[in-house]
Design an enzyme around this catalytic site. Structure first.
Site, short mmCIF file in Angstrom:
data_model
loop_
_atom_site.label_atom_id
_atom_site.label_comp_id
_atom_site.label_asym_id
_atom_site.label_seq_id
_atom_site.Cartn_x
_atom_site.Cartn_y
_atom_site.Cartn_z
N GLY A 10 46.56 59.59 79.63
CA GLY A 10 47.37 58.64 80.39
C GLY A 10 46.70 57.28 80.45
O GLY A 10 45.59 57.08 79.96
N SER A 13 42.85 56.61 81.65
CA SER A 13 42.30 57.97 81.72
C SER A 13 40.88 58.06 81.19
O SER A 13 40.20 59.06 81.42
CB SER A 13 43.19 58.94 80.93
OG SER A 13 43.20 58.57 79.55
N LYS A 15 40.41 57.41 77.78
CA LYS A 15 40.57 57.81 76.37
C LYS A 15 39.92 56.83 75.40
O LYS A 15 39.31 57.25 74.42
CB LYS A 15 42.04 58.06 76.03
CG LYS A 15 42.94 56.86 76.14
CD LYS A 15 44.40 57.25 76.02
CE LYS A 15 45.27 56.05 76.29
NZ LYS A 15 45.13 55.49 77.63
N ALA A 34 42.86 47.13 66.35
CA ALA A 34 43.64 46.89 67.57
C ALA A 34 45.08 46.59 67.20
O ALA A 34 45.35 45.77 66.32
CB ALA A 34 43.03 45.72 68.34
N HIS A 50 38.56 44.24 76.74
CA HIS A 50 38.23 45.29 75.77
C HIS A 50 37.22 44.77 74.74
O HIS A 50 36.26 45.46 74.40
CB HIS A 50 39.49 45.77 75.04
CG HIS A 50 40.19 46.89 75.72
ND1 HIS A 50 39.96 48.21 75.41
CD2 HIS A 50 41.13 46.89 76.69
CE1 HIS A 50 40.73 48.98 76.16
NE2 HIS A 50 41.45 48.21 76.95
#
Length: 178
Positions: A10, A13, A15, A34, A50
């Site tokens: 999700g 989460s 991930k 990306a 990020h």
């Protein structure tokens, strides 16, 4: 044979962090592919965040639509390619009125072709919540679910991440990836 991997979970989460760890463990020349399209200031801030968290550990490649082409090109140079994320890619395809099922089939064939690099695919699991109240959201959910099923077939390792914890759905435990 290179072991491709699918990491589902999700929003927020863990991930992506998990997938980054797998990528750094799996190769010495990792690429971060990306798929985000920066359409507003909030997304711009997310992308910059990020990028800052990755630092210099990855070569960043940005490609919101032509994922298969970008993977083939990156596999010539990099030994591991992290794709983040498939749900943004599917969104981009929908907004461009492209055939999502055909693009997923092309991605499947591309993954079969790429043997010299490990590909780690990250995607949001969107089918665990309530049924969306509008047709576009239901279409998106259905397309994402179908894509996940197709790609899980070809990936040797599939993980589901919740609260930062990985559940191995298919394949080896995280530390055992080759």
């Amino acid at each position: 044979m290179t072991r491709h991997c699918l990491v589902l979970g999700g929003a927020r989460s863990g991930k992506t962090a998990f997938a980054e760890g797998l990528a750094l463990h799996a190769g010495s020349k990792p690429a971060y592919l990306a798929t985000a399209s920066v359409l507003d200031s909030e997304m711009h801030d997310r992308v910059r965040s990020h990028q800052a968290s990755r630092g210099e550990r990855f070569t960043t490649i940005e490609e919101p639509i032509e994922l298969s082409h970008a993977l083939l090109k990156a596999a010539k140079v990099h030994d591991v390619i992290l794709v983040d994320c498939l749900t943004l890619w599917i969104t981009n395809l929908l907004l461009a009125n492209d055939d999502v099922a055909a693009a997923v089939s092309e991605l499947y064939a591309t993954l079969e072709e790429i043997q010299q690099a490990k590909v780690i695919l990250v995607s949001n699991e969107v089918g665990l919540g309530i049924v969306p109240d509008n047709a576009m959201a239901r279409t998106f959910r259905d397309l994402a679910g179908s894509a996940h099923q197709r790609l899980a077939e070809i990936c040797d390792d599939v993980y589901f991440i919740a609260a930062g914890l990985p559940l191995t759905m298919k394949g080896d435990a995280p530390g055992a990836l080759s």
